[in-house]
Design a protein around this motif. Structure first.
Motif, PDB file in Angstrom:
ATOM      1  N   TYR A 162       2.392  -3.144   4.803  1.00 57.35           N
ATOM      2  CA  TYR A 162       3.003  -2.845   6.091  1.00 57.35           C
ATOM      3  C   TYR A 162       4.122  -1.845   5.861  1.00 57.35           C
ATOM      4  O   TYR A 162       4.981  -2.031   4.989  1.00 57.35           O
ATOM      5  N   ASN A 163       4.109  -0.763   6.637  1.00 58.25           N
ATOM      6  CA  ASN A 163       5.142   0.252   6.527  1.00 58.25           C
ATOM      7  C   ASN A 163       6.171   0.034   7.636  1.00 58.25           C
ATOM      8  O   ASN A 163       5.869   0.223   8.824  1.00 58.25           O
ATOM      9  N   GLU A 164       7.366  -0.381   7.245  1.00 60.66           N
ATOM     10  CA  GLU A 164       8.396  -0.715   8.231  1.00 60.66           C
ATOM     11  C   GLU A 164       8.886   0.511   9.002  1.00 60.66           C
ATOM     12  O   GLU A 164       9.308   0.395  10.158  1.00 60.66           O
ATOM     13  N   LYS A 165       8.832   1.682   8.388  1.00 62.19           N
ATOM     14  CA  LYS A 165       9.313   2.887   9.061  1.00 62.19           C
ATOM     15  C   LYS A 165       8.379   3.332  10.180  1.00 62.19           C
ATOM     16  O   LYS A 165       8.824   3.773  11.236  1.00 62.19           O
ATOM     17  N   THR A 166       7.069   3.221   9.936  1.00 62.95           N
ATOM     18  CA  THR A 166       6.104   3.689  10.932  1.00 62.95           C
ATOM     19  C   THR A 166       5.563   2.560  11.794  1.00 62.95           C
ATOM     20  O   THR A 166       4.959   2.820  12.846  1.00 62.95           O
ATOM     21  N   GLY A 167       5.755   1.309  11.358  1.00 59.59           N
ATOM     22  CA  GLY A 167       5.202   0.184  12.095  1.00 59.59           C
ATOM     23  C   GLY A 167       3.693   0.067  11.960  1.00 59.59           C
ATOM     24  O   GLY A 167       3.045  -0.623  12.756  1.00 59.59           O
TER      25      GLY A 167
ATOM     26  N   LYS B  90       4.315  -2.300  -4.004  1.00 62.71           N
ATOM     27  CA  LYS B  90       5.528  -1.842  -3.338  1.00 62.71           C
ATOM     28  C   LYS B  90       6.726  -2.225  -4.186  1.00 62.71           C
ATOM     29  O   LYS B  90       6.967  -3.418  -4.442  1.00 62.71           O
ATOM     30  N   ASP B  91       7.467  -1.222  -4.647  1.00 59.68           N
ATOM     31  CA  ASP B  91       8.600  -1.444  -5.533  1.00 59.68           C
ATOM     32  C   ASP B  91       9.806  -1.955  -4.746  1.00 59.68           C
ATOM     33  O   ASP B  91       9.831  -1.918  -3.505  1.00 59.68           O
ATOM     34  N   ALA B  92      10.830  -2.378  -5.473  1.00 58.72           N
ATOM     35  CA  ALA B  92      12.017  -2.946  -4.841  1.00 58.72           C
ATOM     36  C   ALA B  92      12.745  -1.938  -3.959  1.00 58.72           C
ATOM     37  O   ALA B  92      13.425  -2.324  -2.998  1.00 58.72           O
ATOM     38  N   ASP B  93      12.603  -0.649  -4.261  1.00 56.16           N
ATOM     39  CA  ASP B  93      13.270   0.379  -3.454  1.00 56.16           C
ATOM     40  C   ASP B  93      12.450   0.814  -2.245  1.00 56.16           C
ATOM     41  O   ASP B  93      12.826   1.739  -1.525  1.00 56.16           O
ATOM     42  N   GLY B  94      11.305   0.153  -2.017  1.00 53.46           N
ATOM     43  CA  GLY B  94      10.456   0.461  -0.875  1.00 53.46           C
ATOM     44  C   GLY B  94       9.385   1.498  -1.149  1.00 53.46           C
ATOM     45  O   GLY B  94       8.521   1.738  -0.300  1.00 53.46           O
ATOM     46  N   THR B  95       9.438   2.121  -2.324  1.00 54.03           N
ATOM     47  CA  THR B  95       8.416   3.096  -2.680  1.00 54.03           C
ATOM     48  C   THR B  95       7.094   2.378  -2.962  1.00 54.03           C
ATOM     49  O   THR B  95       7.075   1.333  -3.620  1.00 54.03           O
TER      50      THR B  95
ATOM     51  N   LEU C  73       2.980   7.094  -3.481  1.00 53.55           N
ATOM     52  CA  LEU C  73       2.516   7.374  -2.121  1.00 53.55           C
ATOM     53  C   LEU C  73       3.607   8.070  -1.313  1.00 53.55           C
ATOM     54  O   LEU C  73       4.795   7.988  -1.620  1.00 53.55           O
ATOM     55  N   THR C  74       3.175   8.736  -0.265  1.00 52.07           N
ATOM     56  CA  THR C  74       4.098   9.341   0.682  1.00 52.07           C
ATOM     57  C   THR C  74       4.861   8.247   1.423  1.00 52.07           C
ATOM     58  O   THR C  74       4.503   7.067   1.381  1.00 52.07           O
ATOM     59  N   GLU C  75       5.902   8.631   2.144  1.00 50.84           N
ATOM     60  CA  GLU C  75       6.749   7.647   2.814  1.00 50.84           C
ATOM     61  C   GLU C  75       5.984   6.812   3.835  1.00 50.84           C
ATOM     62  O   GLU C  75       6.344   5.668   4.103  1.00 50.84           O
ATOM     63  N   ASP C  76       4.929   7.393   4.416  1.00 49.82           N
ATOM     64  CA  ASP C  76       4.148   6.625   5.395  1.00 49.82           C
ATOM     65  C   ASP C  76       3.012   5.846   4.743  1.00 49.82           C
ATOM     66  O   ASP C  76       2.216   5.206   5.448  1.00 49.82           O
ATOM     67  N   PHE C  77       2.886   5.893   3.430  1.00 47.79           N
ATOM     68  CA  PHE C  77       1.898   5.158   2.630  1.00 47.79           C
ATOM     69  C   PHE C  77       0.459   5.640   2.838  1.00 47.79           C
ATOM     70  O   PHE C  77      -0.473   4.989   2.360  1.00 47.79           O
ATOM     71  N   THR C  78       0.248   6.761   3.490  1.00 48.94           N
ATOM     72  CA  THR C  78      -1.118   7.160   3.826  1.00 48.94           C
ATOM     73  C   THR C  78      -1.696   8.230   2.906  1.00 48.94           C
ATOM     74  O   THR C  78      -2.825   8.661   3.099  1.00 48.94           O
TER      75      THR C  78
ATOM     76  N   LEU D  48       8.650   1.487 -14.116  1.00 48.82           N
ATOM     77  CA  LEU D  48       7.281   1.497 -13.610  1.00 48.82           C
ATOM     78  C   LEU D  48       6.446   2.609 -14.239  1.00 48.82           C
ATOM     79  O   LEU D  48       5.263   2.403 -14.551  1.00 48.82           O
ATOM     80  N   CYS D  49       7.041   3.767 -14.423  1.00 47.79           N
ATOM     81  CA  CYS D  49       6.310   4.895 -15.005  1.00 47.79           C
ATOM     82  C   CYS D  49       6.703   5.133 -16.462  1.00 47.79           C
ATOM     83  O   CYS D  49       6.585   6.253 -16.976  1.00 47.79           O
ATOM     84  N   GLY D  50       7.167   4.094 -17.112  1.00 46.77           N
ATOM     85  CA  GLY D  50       7.547   4.188 -18.512  1.00 46.77           C
ATOM     86  C   GLY D  50       6.392   3.874 -19.443  1.00 46.77           C
ATOM     87  O   GLY D  50       5.218   4.008 -19.077  1.00 46.77           O
ATOM     88  N   GLN D  51       6.731   3.428 -20.639  1.00 42.71           N
ATOM     89  CA  GLN D  51       5.727   3.128 -21.665  1.00 42.71           C
ATOM     90  C   GLN D  51       5.310   1.664 -21.552  1.00 42.71           C
ATOM     91  O   GLN D  51       6.024   0.767 -21.994  1.00 42.71           O
TER      92      GLN D  51
END
Length: 301
Positions: free
Chosen positions: A95-100, A150-155, A173-178, A228-231
């Motif tokens: 669920y994307n809280e910004k776009t609903g 979905k990471d803790a920062d919302g990404t 993903l983009t901010e709208d997750f699409t 997340l993007c580490g080794q």
């Protein structure tokens, strides 16, 4: 109460058809999305025609109500690869809280698994209907077994097997997750892992994956990483209990949290009769940095 490892029934007494999926919470309800495999296997194969993506709802996870097909193959747009004869599997929803909007990603493929892409669909309501807006190979790379995280920062991230399953990729993903935004990182290169499921706990990321043995169960492994993007480092089989060496005869599909506890979803595939495949939901524990998946005979929620 549901018996782990077996087919589960909904509130009508009908088999729950929601394989390879995920469970999310929205407001006071839980929603379970997955592949509807409620048909006979195609003759001589270990597949059923694509029917669509199911949605079930529950307030307590003890009684699941069938809401119908959140995405119906019959509603596929012209030119779409989402057709009965193709592959549409492992749906995941955020669920994307910004776009609903509710955003669904799924593995999309041809019958011989040579396309290896994704489909993206959106809906205004958790039960759908979801409308397909994009079909692609993310970042121009092949994408097979997949999940969303979905990471803790919302990404949000698409995590998928790539390079013919040799490598896992984490695509932001983009901010709208699409869509993907072009940034991605590789993990577990040349380790041949699939069926990823991710979680974050106490400053560390954990990922459970399956070996690539087709429909046959194998030993799950978990990996850990500080970034997340580490080794990412493969650790060991996290399973504890009877038949732990074969992941309790199941395969990982998703990790979710409920009431402060963490759970791993497993599919128990019956390749000769896919509609009868079962499920498990098992507790996940992290003690002194060591992750464990604990076998329990029943899931009580």
């Amino acid at each position: 109460m549901f018996r782990n490892g077996e087919m589960w029934l909904d509130d009508r007494g009908e088999p729950i058809q929601s394989h390879g999926g995920c469970i999310i919470q929205y407001k006071d309800m839980w929603y379970w999305y997955g592949e509807h495999k409620g048909a006979e296997n195609c003759p001589g194969t270990t597949r059923v025609d694509v029917i669509g993506i199911s949605c079930y709802s529950s307030k307590d996870m003890q009684s699941w109500h069938y809401e119908g097909l959140a995405l119906d193959v019959k509603d596929s747009p012209k030119g779409s690869l989402i057709q009965p004869e193709n592959v549409c599997e492992r749906p995941k929803v955020l669920y994307n809280e910004k776009t609903g909007k509710f955003v669904m990603w799924m593995h999309l493929d041809t019958p011989n698994y040579t396309y290896a892409g994704v489909a993206v669909a959106v809906a205004d309501h958790p039960i759908g209907p979801f409308t397909v807006i994009r079909e692609m190979q993310p970042n121009r790379t092949d994408s097979r077994d997949m999940t969303l995280f979905k990471d803790a920062d919302g990404t949000a991230w698409l995590v998928h097997s790539s390079d013919w399953n040799k490598t896992l990729r984490l695509s932001r993903l983009t901010e709208d997750f699409t869509d993907v935004d072009g940034f991605y990182a590789s993990a577990l290169t040349d380790q041949t892992r699939e069926a990823p499921a991710l979680m974050y706990r106490d400053g560390k990321y954990y990922m459970i994956t399956s070996g690539c043995t087709g429909w046959q169960p194998n030993s799950a492994l978990y990996a850990e990483c500080d970034h997340l993007c580490g080794q990412w480092k493969l650790i060991d089989n996290p399973c504890e209990g009877d038949n732990y060496r074969r992941t309790f005869e199941g395969q990982s599909t998703y990790i979710f949290e409920k009431d402060g506890k963490t759970y791993l979803m497993l599919d128990h595939w019956h390749p000769e009769d896919l509609k009868s495949s079962g499920y498990s939901i098992l507790p996940v524990e992290v003690v002194e940095g060591i992750l464990s998946v604990i076998w329990q005979e029943n899931f009580c929620g």
